[in-house]
Write a protein that holds these residues in place. Structure first.
Motif, PDB file in Angstrom:
ATOM      1  N   ARG A   1       0.696  -1.575  -0.231  1.00 22.65           N
ATOM      2  CA  ARG A   1      -0.183  -0.614   0.007  1.00 22.65           C
ATOM      3  C   ARG A   1       0.534   1.558   0.059  1.00 22.65           C
ATOM      4  O   ARG A   1       0.588   2.320  -0.589  1.00 22.65           O
ATOM      5  N   GLY A   2       1.782   1.390   0.642  1.00 30.15           N
ATOM      6  CA  GLY A   2       2.944   1.957   0.748  1.00 30.15           C
ATOM      7  C   GLY A   2       3.419   2.838   0.051  1.00 30.15           C
ATOM      8  O   GLY A   2       3.859   3.662  -0.583  1.00 30.15           O
ATOM      9  N   VAL A   3       3.836   1.670  -1.069  1.00 31.72           N
ATOM     10  CA  VAL A   3       4.650   1.858  -2.535  1.00 31.72           C
ATOM     11  C   VAL A   3       3.363   2.451  -3.772  1.00 31.72           C
ATOM     12  O   VAL A   3       4.376   2.855  -4.181  1.00 31.72           O
ATOM     13  N   LEU A   4       2.549   1.658  -3.694  1.00 31.94           N
ATOM     14  CA  LEU A   4       1.980   1.312  -4.938  1.00 31.94           C
ATOM     15  C   LEU A   4       0.880   3.459  -4.451  1.00 31.94           C
ATOM     16  O   LEU A   4       0.219   3.922  -5.469  1.00 31.94           O
ATOM     17  N   GLY A   5       0.265   3.268  -3.294  1.00 36.81           N
ATOM     18  CA  GLY A   5      -0.628   4.239  -3.438  1.00 36.81           C
ATOM     19  C   GLY A   5      -0.582   5.988  -3.671  1.00 36.81           C
ATOM     20  O   GLY A   5      -1.174   6.369  -4.550  1.00 36.81           O
ATOM     21  N   PRO A   6       0.930   6.355  -3.170  1.00 42.95           N
ATOM     22  CA  PRO A   6       0.690   7.981  -3.742  1.00 42.95           C
ATOM     23  C   PRO A   6       1.272   8.298  -4.843  1.00 42.95           C
ATOM     24  O   PRO A   6       0.703   9.524  -5.692  1.00 42.95           O
ATOM     25  N   ALA A   7       1.182   7.178  -6.327  1.00 45.46           N
ATOM     26  CA  ALA A   7       1.660   7.576  -7.553  1.00 45.46           C
ATOM     27  C   ALA A   7       0.696   6.817  -8.249  1.00 45.46           C
ATOM     28  O   ALA A   7      -0.133   7.680  -9.063  1.00 45.46           O
ATOM     29  N   THR A   8      -0.302   5.915  -7.644  1.00 49.06           N
ATOM     30  CA  THR A   8      -1.512   5.671  -8.699  1.00 49.06           C
ATOM     31  C   THR A   8      -2.651   6.421  -7.957  1.00 49.06           C
ATOM     32  O   THR A   8      -3.884   5.705  -8.905  1.00 49.06           O
TER      33      THR A   8
END
Length: 542
Positions: free
Chosen positions: A44-51
């Motif tokens: 969640r931490g790596v996908l959320g900010p950009a997507t």
């Protein structure tokens, strides 16, 4: 847009495209077993900010599952219009499946902020994958040039993206001591700083005249360990002993053989080593105890490389040790010392991890050998029954120059191209199957004499580290042309991750370091030197 199943680095064992893509959007849930909460939090931490996709808990969507029938680090990734299943033999396997999922999305999704609203499409298909080797490592030297915590954490993220699972952290050397030790404040207040730094290769004897230093607090190191563990990386610490100790001796001269002076400013090997008297041995045990408290790794690095014996010939303390232990001479002191440190670590439930020099005189049982002086030491170590990590300088020393272009920054060592690294095999020829089974894997080493910043570490490491990741993850048979095609896509991912990699076209004008000249070597000269350096290994008992 999505990336084809075949455009992955490292290349998976099996990738079969299928009809029907999956659309990832702001309503997509993430369903994870309780034991996989850590992987779910990370994803969640790596996908959320950009997507913009927060992946709230819920059934369907992306599912993270254990499958005890898979290898511990193996995974299966199924993408269908109805959902995505990532199954792994352990949390590590699921994590690697999730890293593959990240590569299947457009590079823009690897950024730290949302630049586009999508749609985010994952291509339909099935991937089955597992690593060839259990040890897929990177050695980072923070002694020659200190790297702030944030930069270490960033490098951990980058190597995890390439499914590398071991970080060998070289914490001390002649040129700097980088960790706090209770009761020994001068290790950091004195040993953590040098008055100047060499500019370029030591043959030129240039110095910048600027102090350099830094160290990690115990909480800094705990943070590094925890950050790595959440990305399935084990941090193996190294405190080099009994040589490469000038920084410690500068802080506490009573540990040495009469030297009283500053932390070493020149590169190369210092003649100033521990005296191996009672105080020096107690010091080493105390340091190792503290290291064991900070690092849960089953292996603890004690270095053991490049230890001159000259001071021991004339040192009263060293001579007394030789006489008390009934040793044949100063040449036997190091193997005696290594055995004592191995005994101490065994009492903490740990094993020695050392450079291949510790084979001379007999390495302690169970010691893991980092074989660096060409391919020969890996053969000798395996035949002597020791587990081996292959890291020959002629294949995986990423401080070595990448081409013959004079604009390469501080070109040292033999030429080590992207293709050379891709051709590396951790298992040297000539081993029997049981001996080959002792090769745990391979490691790429980042010695930082000439890497003054994380930007320069990026330049030396990438994209060669991408090629290295293939050598330790995938099968022995590899096609460099096919890899190069995939790499052209992968470079876009490195761009999105902010990596200052070396361009495929060669160094840019601003990459050059005319103020820090190098010392290029030919491979033939280096191989001849290695044969001389390792001649004594022929006497290692098997």
């Amino acid at each position: 847009m999505s990336e084809p199943l075949t455009n992955l680095v490292p290349r998976p064992l099996l990738a079969v495209p299928a009809e029907g893509d999956f659309q990832l959007d702001t309503t997509t849930p993430l369903d994870a077993a309780p034991e996989l909460t850590g992987v779910a939090v990370w994803l969640r931490g790596v996908l959320g900010p950009a997507t913009g996709c927060q992946l709230p808990p819920g059934p369907g969507g992306v599912r993270l599952q254990f499958d005890p029938g898979l290898p511990a680090e193996g995974y299966e990734l199924d993408i269908r219009p109805t959902g995505v299943d990532i199954r792994g033999g352990s949390a590590a396997g699921v994590f690697y499946g999730a890293q593959t999922l990240r590569q299947l999305l457009p590079p823009v999704t690897l950024r730290r902020a949302q630049l586009s609203r999508g749609p985010w499409t994952l291509p339909g298909g099935r991937i089955e994958d597992a690593p060839r080797f259990a040890w897929r490592g990177v050695m980072l030297d923070v002694a020659r040039h200190f790297m702030p915590v944030a930069d270490v954490l960033r490098l951990i993220d980058l190597i995890a993206f390439h499914k590398i699972n071991m970080l060998h952290l070289h914490l001390t050397d002649d040129q700097g001591w980088r960790l706090e030790v209770p009761g020994r404040p001068r290790l950091t207040s004195v040993g953590g700083w040098r008055p100047a730094t060499m500019l370029g290769s030591r043959q030129h004897e240039r110095h910048d005249g600027r102090p350099h230093g830094g160290f990690y607090s115990s909480d800094d190191l705990r943070e590094i360990v925890a950050h790595a563990a959440a990305r399935q990386i084990t941090v193996v610490p190294e405190v080099d002993m009994p040589g490469h100790m000038q920084a410690a001796i500068a802080a506490y001269p009573e540990l040495g053989n009469g030297y009283s002076g500053p932390v070493r400013t020149a590169w190369g090997i210092s003649p100033h080593v521990l005296n191996l008297g009672p105080e020096a041995l107690d010091f080493c045990r105390a340091v190792l105890d503290h290291v064991c408290d900070l690092f849960p790794s089953g292996l603890i690095g004690i270095g053991g490389d490049e230890c001159p014996v000259d001071e021991w010939r004339d040192s009263p303390v060293a001579r007394a040790r030789i006489q008390a232990e009934g040793l044949a001479g100063p040449e036997r002191l190091q193997s005696w010392f290594t055995a004592r440190m191995a005994e101490h670590l065994a009492g903490r439930g740990r094993r020695v991890f050392g450079w291949d020099e510790i084979l001379l005189g007999g390495a302690p049982p169970g010691a893991v050998i980092a074989a660096w002086r060409g391919t020969g030491p890996a053969v000798h170590a395996a035949r002597a029954g020791h587990p081996v990590v292959s890291c020959p300088d002629t294949s995986v020393y990423l401080d070595y120059r990448q081409s013959d272009d004079p604009a390469e920054p501080t070109p040292v060592g033999t030429r080590l191209t992207l293709a050379d690294v891709h051709a590396f095999d951790p298992v040297p020829p000539g081993l029997t199957p049981p001996e080959a089974g002792l090769v745990l894997g391979g490691q790429a080493n980042l010695w930082t004499e000439h890497m003054e910043s994380s930007r320069r570490v990026d330049y030396q490491a990438f994209p060669r580290l991408c090629a290295f990741a293939e050598t330790v993850w995938g099968p022995a048979g590899r096609d460099f042309t096919e890899f190069s095609v995939r790499l052209s896509t992968h470079l876009g991912r490195l761009d999105a991750l902010g990596v200052n990699y070396r361009p495929m076209t060669g160094p840019r004008p601003w990459d050059a370091r005319p103020d820090a000249p190098g010392n290029p070597r030919t491979l033939d000269d280096r191989l001849a030197e290695l044969r001389e350096m390792t001649a004594g290994l022929d006497r290692v008992p098997t």
